[in-house]
Design a protein around this motif. Structure first.
Motif, PDB file in Angstrom:
ATOM      1  N   PHE A   1       0.918  -1.122  -0.122  1.00 21.38           N
ATOM      2  CA  PHE A   1       0.170   0.043  -0.069  1.00 21.38           C
ATOM      3  C   PHE A   1       0.894   1.230   0.045  1.00 21.38           C
ATOM      4  N   LEU A   2       0.658   2.307  -0.857  1.00 17.31           N
ATOM      5  CA  LEU A   2       1.488   3.392  -1.134  1.00 17.31           C
ATOM      6  C   LEU A   2       0.577   4.445  -0.601  1.00 17.31           C
ATOM      7  N   ASP A   3       1.278   5.595  -0.448  1.00 16.80           N
ATOM      8  CA  ASP A   3       0.535   6.976  -0.060  1.00 16.80           C
ATOM      9  C   ASP A   3       0.619   8.005  -1.180  1.00 16.80           C
ATOM     10  N   LYS A   4       0.409   9.141  -1.315  1.00 21.57           N
ATOM     11  CA  LYS A   4       0.255   9.946  -2.572  1.00 21.57           C
ATOM     12  C   LYS A   4       1.568  10.361  -2.999  1.00 21.57           C
ATOM     13  N   LYS A   5       2.469  10.192  -2.312  1.00 19.85           N
ATOM     14  CA  LYS A   5       4.055  10.047  -2.729  1.00 19.85           C
ATOM     15  C   LYS A   5       4.561   8.867  -3.082  1.00 19.85           C
ATOM     16  N   ASN A   6       3.634   7.896  -3.292  1.00 24.42           N
ATOM     17  CA  ASN A   6       4.283   6.526  -3.591  1.00 24.42           C
ATOM     18  C   ASN A   6       5.168   5.837  -2.811  1.00 24.42           C
ATOM     19  N   GLN A   7       5.127   6.390  -1.310  1.00 23.83           N
ATOM     20  CA  GLN A   7       6.031   5.693  -0.222  1.00 23.83           C
ATOM     21  C   GLN A   7       5.085   4.604   0.289  1.00 23.83           C
ATOM     22  N   VAL A   8       5.880   3.462   0.657  1.00 26.27           N
ATOM     23  CA  VAL A   8       5.100   2.555   1.492  1.00 26.27           C
ATOM     24  C   VAL A   8       4.317   2.910   2.477  1.00 26.27           C
ATOM     25  N   ILE A   9       2.929   2.361   2.922  1.00 29.10           N
ATOM     26  CA  ILE A   9       2.290   2.939   4.082  1.00 29.10           C
ATOM     27  C   ILE A   9       2.306   1.396   4.686  1.00 29.10           C
ATOM     28  N   ALA A  10       2.120   0.288   4.063  1.00 31.99           N
ATOM     29  CA  ALA A  10       2.009  -1.007   4.799  1.00 31.99           C
ATOM     30  C   ALA A  10       2.221  -2.131   3.507  1.00 31.99           C
ATOM     31  N   ASP A  11       2.885  -3.219   4.043  1.00 29.28           N
ATOM     32  CA  ASP A  11       2.971  -4.204   3.289  1.00 29.28           C
ATOM     33  C   ASP A  11       2.446  -5.498   3.996  1.00 29.28           C
ATOM     34  N   GLU A  12       1.469  -5.989   3.325  1.00 29.27           N
ATOM     35  CA  GLU A  12       0.471  -7.268   4.019  1.00 29.27           C
ATOM     36  C   GLU A  12       0.167  -8.325   3.017  1.00 29.27           C
ATOM     37  N   VAL A  13       0.498  -9.444   3.580  1.00 25.97           N
ATOM     38  CA  VAL A  13      -0.080 -10.737   3.077  1.00 25.97           C
ATOM     39  C   VAL A  13      -1.571 -11.017   3.269  1.00 25.97           C
ATOM     40  N   GLN A  14      -2.234 -10.716   2.077  1.00 27.15           N
ATOM     41  CA  GLN A  14      -3.868 -10.619   2.437  1.00 27.15           C
ATOM     42  C   GLN A  14      -4.400 -11.966   2.595  1.00 27.15           C
ATOM     43  N   GLN A  15      -3.928 -12.856   1.637  1.00 25.82           N
ATOM     44  CA  GLN A  15      -4.380 -14.454   1.528  1.00 25.82           C
ATOM     45  C   GLN A  15      -3.199 -15.256   1.472  1.00 25.82           C
ATOM     46  N   THR A  16      -3.369 -16.251   1.966  1.00 26.52           N
ATOM     47  CA  THR A  16      -2.623 -17.413   1.703  1.00 26.52           C
ATOM     48  C   THR A  16      -3.329 -18.683   1.157  1.00 26.52           C
ATOM     49  N   GLY A  17      -2.954 -19.444   0.107  1.00 31.47           N
ATOM     50  CA  GLY A  17      -3.820 -20.478  -0.547  1.00 31.47           C
ATOM     51  C   GLY A  17      -3.116 -21.720  -0.655  1.00 31.47           C
ATOM     52  N   THR A  18      -3.497 -22.247  -1.685  1.00 26.66           N
ATOM     53  CA  THR A  18      -2.511 -23.661  -1.933  1.00 26.66           C
ATOM     54  C   THR A  18      -1.419 -23.718  -2.829  1.00 26.66           C
ATOM     55  N   VAL A  19      -0.909 -24.641  -3.276  1.00 27.51           N
ATOM     56  CA  VAL A  19       0.147 -24.760  -4.153  1.00 27.51           C
ATOM     57  C   VAL A  19      -0.185 -23.919  -5.483  1.00 27.51           C
ATOM     58  N   ASP A  20      -1.316 -23.766  -5.846  1.00 27.33           N
ATOM     59  CA  ASP A  20      -1.490 -23.302  -7.153  1.00 27.33           C
ATOM     60  C   ASP A  20      -2.912 -22.241  -7.321  1.00 27.33           C
ATOM     61  N   HIS A  21      -3.073 -21.942  -6.171  1.00 26.07           N
ATOM     62  CA  HIS A  21      -4.251 -21.014  -6.285  1.00 26.07           C
ATOM     63  C   HIS A  21      -4.634 -20.324  -4.780  1.00 26.07           C
ATOM     64  N   THR A  22      -4.812 -18.909  -4.940  1.00 28.16           N
ATOM     65  CA  THR A  22      -5.112 -18.132  -3.839  1.00 28.16           C
ATOM     66  C   THR A  22      -6.246 -17.237  -4.071  1.00 28.16           C
ATOM     67  N   PRO A  23      -7.458 -17.557  -3.071  1.00 27.23           N
ATOM     68  CA  PRO A  23      -8.690 -16.747  -3.350  1.00 27.23           C
ATOM     69  C   PRO A  23      -8.413 -15.284  -3.006  1.00 27.23           C
ATOM     70  N   VAL A  24      -8.694 -14.259  -3.830  1.00 25.80           N
ATOM     71  CA  VAL A  24      -8.753 -13.011  -3.622  1.00 25.80           C
ATOM     72  C   VAL A  24     -10.080 -12.031  -4.135  1.00 25.80           C
ATOM     73  N   TYR A  25     -10.218 -11.327  -3.203  1.00 25.49           N
ATOM     74  CA  TYR A  25     -11.738 -10.734  -3.299  1.00 25.49           C
ATOM     75  C   TYR A  25     -11.299  -9.259  -3.295  1.00 25.49           C
ATOM     76  N   PRO A  26     -11.887  -8.822  -4.759  1.00 28.80           N
ATOM     77  CA  PRO A  26     -11.287  -7.308  -4.923  1.00 28.80           C
ATOM     78  C   PRO A  26     -12.013  -6.289  -3.822  1.00 28.80           C
ATOM     79  N   ARG A  27     -13.039  -6.487  -3.403  1.00 30.28           N
ATOM     80  CA  ARG A  27     -13.752  -5.670  -2.458  1.00 30.28           C
ATOM     81  C   ARG A  27     -12.803  -5.484  -1.345  1.00 30.28           C
TER      82      ARG A  27
END
Length: 233
Positions: free
Chosen positions: A138-164
């Motif tokens: 995640f970046l701010d208006k200056k394109n500097q890092v606000i946060a770095d997060e692993v949102q999901q962890t899946g299987t060996v070939d798939h990770t569920p991702v929810y745009p919302r």
């Protein structure tokens, strides 16, 4: 065999080797050492009374590279004869330190002007994970890092991702731009059709709220792919 002290005439053969290797590291630096010798230096800490060269070479032969040895899962490392809990912890400490160093290089300046630092960090953090992870920077208006997060962890070939959920988290952090990152444990970073579709869905969900998706980076053991670079977003 008993304990051995410095200066003891009955020191085992590997003691002299350890001191020579440490001295070479001190005087010539890491570049003068082979990968197995770097592993030996790490193994010295947790295996004090044993010749660890065979183990170091076996680890490299099994996993393929120094990075893959240090990044291997605890379960896989435990399957190697001679690898105990203390040694595995030492490996994970070294890996964590390298990830922290790579992350600090990324956050010091706007990421778009230090893109190589972003790639280095993502590769260090994710290239050797055995399951897919979906990471968001995640970046701010200056394109500097606000946060770095692993949102999901899946299987060996798939990770569920929810745009919302991606957009919701960006709003919570007051982030105006994000970089999507996920890994392919297979090693091949080529984007799949699902990767392309998922990226489009996130872009479509974020745009009305003023959130820019700079890129979607896919990390593999053999390299990385940029969906923007490939003109897939």
């Amino acid at each position: 065999m008993g304990d051995f002290q410095e200066g003891n005439a009955n020191l085992p053969h590997y003691t002299g080797h350890r001191e020579r290797l440490r001295e070479r590291f001190r005087t010539a630096g890491a570049e003068a050492l082979a990968d197995y010798e770097i592993l030996e230096l790490v193994l010295f800490r947790s295996i004090p009374r044993q010749d660890v060269k065979p183990l170091a070479k076996h680890l490299l032969a099994t996993f393929g590279s120094l990075a893959e040895v240090l990044g291997a899962s605890e379960a896989r490392l435990k399957s190697i004869k001679g690898m105990g809990d203390a040694t595995i912890v030492d490996f994970k400490v070294v890996m964590a330190a390298s990830q922290r160093i790579a992350r600090s290089a990324m956050v010091k300046k706007p990421v778009l002007s230090s893109w190589s630092s972003v790639i280095d960090y993502c590769r260090t953090a994710m290239a050797y994970e055995e399951r897919e992870q979906f990471r968001i920077i995640f970046l701010d208006k200056k394109n500097q890092v606000i946060a770095d997060e692993v949102q999901q962890t899946g299987t060996v070939d798939h990770t569920p991702v929810y745009p919302r959920e991606v957009v919701k988290r960006a709003l919570e952090l007051s982030s105006t731009a994000i970089i999507l990152v996920h890994n392919h444990p297979s090693g091949d970073p080529t984007p799949s059709r699902a990767d392309i579709t998922m990226t489009k869905n996130i872009v479509d969900a974020a745009a009305p709220l003023g959130i820019t998706i700079h890129d979607h980076i896919i990390i593999g053991k053999d390299g990385h792919a940029s969906l923007r670079g490939l003109q897939l977003m």
